[in-house]
Motif scaffolding. Structure first.
Motif, PDB file in Angstrom:
ATOM      1  N   VAL A  33     -60.777   5.530 130.889  1.00  0.00           N
ATOM      2  CA  VAL A  33     -62.175   6.215 131.600  1.00  0.00           C
ATOM      3  C   VAL A  33     -61.464   6.923 132.970  1.00  0.00           C
ATOM      4  N   CYS A  88     -67.273  -0.595 122.641  1.00  0.00           N
ATOM      5  CA  CYS A  88     -67.610  -0.752 124.246  1.00  0.00           C
ATOM      6  C   CYS A  88     -67.110  -2.106 124.587  1.00  0.00           C
ATOM      7  N   TYR A  91     -61.192  -4.748 131.107  1.00  0.00           N
ATOM      8  CA  TYR A  91     -62.323  -4.206 132.040  1.00  0.00           C
ATOM      9  C   TYR A  91     -63.086  -3.075 131.040  1.00  0.00           C
ATOM     10  N   VAL A  92     -62.280  -2.385 130.311  1.00  0.00           N
ATOM     11  CA  VAL A  92     -62.651  -1.042 129.353  1.00  0.00           C
ATOM     12  C   VAL A  92     -62.065  -1.290 128.315  1.00  0.00           C
ATOM     13  N   GLU A 119     -67.907   3.041 130.607  1.00  0.00           N
ATOM     14  CA  GLU A 119     -67.346   3.584 129.416  1.00  0.00           C
ATOM     15  C   GLU A 119     -68.252   4.556 128.454  1.00  0.00           C
ATOM     16  N   SER A 149     -67.400  -3.009 130.429  1.00  0.00           N
ATOM     17  CA  SER A 149     -67.978  -1.985 131.535  1.00  0.00           C
ATOM     18  C   SER A 149     -68.802  -0.907 130.941  1.00  0.00           C
TER      19      SER A 149
END
Length: 330
Positions: free
Chosen positions: A184, A308, A179-180, A315, A311
Motif C-alpha cells: 500500500v 485482502c 497488516y496488509v 488495501e 486492513s
C-alpha cells in the motif's frame, strides 16, 4: 485536536469539518488514529469524522491499562470523549482491537450508537485461548492468551524504534506480512504510527505470566494483550440489548491476524509445529465466533473482500468506502 475528558486528555484526528453526523473511527492494536487518515478524508461532507488515539497509542495520555476490565478502559475513554464533545448519537467504526472497543461501547451505552462498522474485528470472545463457535475456554485461567504470547523480538524492536526491514520481526516487516496482503502507499507513514505504541507492562504487550500448561503463558492483569484475553474480555450477550443499531462487518478474506487459522494464535502455531509440544489444542475460530455472536444479535451485514488482508480500508479504499457509506446512510 486535544480534548480534555473526565478520564484523560485525548488526541483526536479530524478533517476540520465540525458539522454533520459524527462518525468515530477507532484504531487497532500497535497503531494509532493515523491509520484512518485517508478514510476520513474521503468521507462526504455530510459526515463529521473523528478518530481518537487510544490510551498508550499516538499522542493521547499514556494512562495504564487495567486488563482485568477487558477493553473497558478504552471504551470508557471513548464514551468520555463523546460526553466531552457533547455528541449524543454517533456512528462507530472499529478496526481490529477497535472493533472490540466499539462493541463494548455498544454493550454499555447502546442509546448513543446510530450504527456500528466492524473492520476485521477481534472476536467477541477475546484473542486466543478459546475453542468452538461458543468461545469455550481451553483452560479456565486463559492459558494460551495474554502478553506472554507476544514475540519478544518484535516487542524489543517496537520499543527501539526499528524502521528497517532486515528482520522479519521488525514493525515494517510485520506491517507487510500481517497488516496488509498487498503493498500500500505511504508505508513509512503507517510504520511511524505503529512506533507511537507505548511499550511495557502497563501498555503493550502487558505483564507476562507463565503457566504450567502448554503453551506456558496465561493472562496477566495489565496491558493490551491481557485486556484482550478471554478471561477479561467477553461479549456474548449483545443479543439481549433492547436497542440494536445495524452492524456492518467488513473483512479481508486473507487476514492472518484475525482468522480461524490465525498465525498469531499459539494454538494454531502449535498445530503447524511452529510452537513445539502442542497437545492438540484447537485453534481459536475467530471469524466463526464473530459470526455466531452477530447471528444471535440480528441486524448485521457481512462483506468479505477477496485477496485482502487485515486492513481493508488501506488495501481496497474504494470498495471500503462504498460499503461504509451505504451502511451509514441506512
Amino acid at each position: 485536536m486535544r480534548v480534555t475528558t473526565s478520564r484523560l486528555v485525548q488526541n483526536v484526528l479530524t478533517t476540520g469539518n465540525d458539522q454533520g453526523e459524527p462518525v468515530v473511527f477507532v484504531h487497532g492494536n500497535v497503531s494509532s488514529a493515523a491509520f484512518w487518515r485517508d478514510t476520513m478524508a474521503t468521507l462526504p461532507e455530510r459526515y463529521r469524522p473523528l478518530a481518537p488515539d487510544l490510551r498508550g497509542f499516538g499522542q493521547t495520555d499514556p494512562e495504564p491499562v487495567d486488563a482485568t476490565r477487558g477493553l473497558r478502559d478504552y471504551s470508557d475513554d471513548l464514551l468520555a470523549l463523546l460526553d466531552a464533545l457533547g455528541l449524543e448519537r454517533v456512528h462507530l467504526v472499529g478496526w481490529s482491537m477497535g472493533g472490540g472497543v466499539v462493541l463494548q461501547a455498544l454493550r454499555d451505552r447502546p442509546s448513543v450508537v446510530a450504527s456500528v462498522t466492524l473492520v476485521n474485528p477481534v472476536s467477541p470472545y477475546g484473542y486466543s485461548g478459546t475453542e468452538g463457535a461458543e468461545g469455550r475456554l481451553t483452560h479456565q485461567d486463559g492459558t494460551g492468551s495474554g502478553a506472554g504470547a507476544a514475540n519478544p523480538d518484535f516487542v524489543a524492536r517496537l520499543q527501539g524504534g526499528d524502521r528497517g526491514d532486515e528482520a522479519p520481526t521488525s514493525p515494517r516487516s510485520v506491517f507487510r506480512s500481517s497488516y496488509v496482503a498487498k503493498p500500500v502507499a505511504d508505508e513509512d507513514f503507517y510504520v511511524e504510527s505503529m512506533l507511537t505504541t507505548r511499550v511495557g507492562p502497563a501498555h503493550y504487550p502487558g505483564d507476562a505470566v507463565s503457566s504450567d500448561a502448554w503453551p506456558g503463558v496465561r493472562p496477566g492483569v495489565s496491558g493490551v494483550l491481557n485486556a484482550l484475553a478471554p478471561t477479561h474480555f467477553r461479549l456474548d450477550d449483545l443479543h439481549e440489548l433492547e436497542v440494536k443499531p445495524p452492524i456492518l462487518w467488513i473483512r479481508g478474506a486473507d487476514d492472518v491476524i484475525v482468522s480461524d487459522t490465525s498465525l498469531f494464535d499459539l494454538a494454531h502455531l502449535g498445530a503447524l509445529g511452529v510452537v513445539p509440544g502442542s497437545p492438540g489444542t484447537a485453534a481459536q475460530p475467530m471469524v466463526t465466533q464473530t459470526r455466531a455472536v452477530l447471528e444471535r444479535y440480528g441486524p448485521y451485514t457481512e462483506v468479505v473482500l477477496p485477496e485482502c488482508g487485515h486492513s481493508p480500508h488501506l488495501e481496497y479504499p474504494a470498495e471500503f468506502q462504498q460499503a461504509l457509506q451505504a451502511h451509514l446512510s441506512r
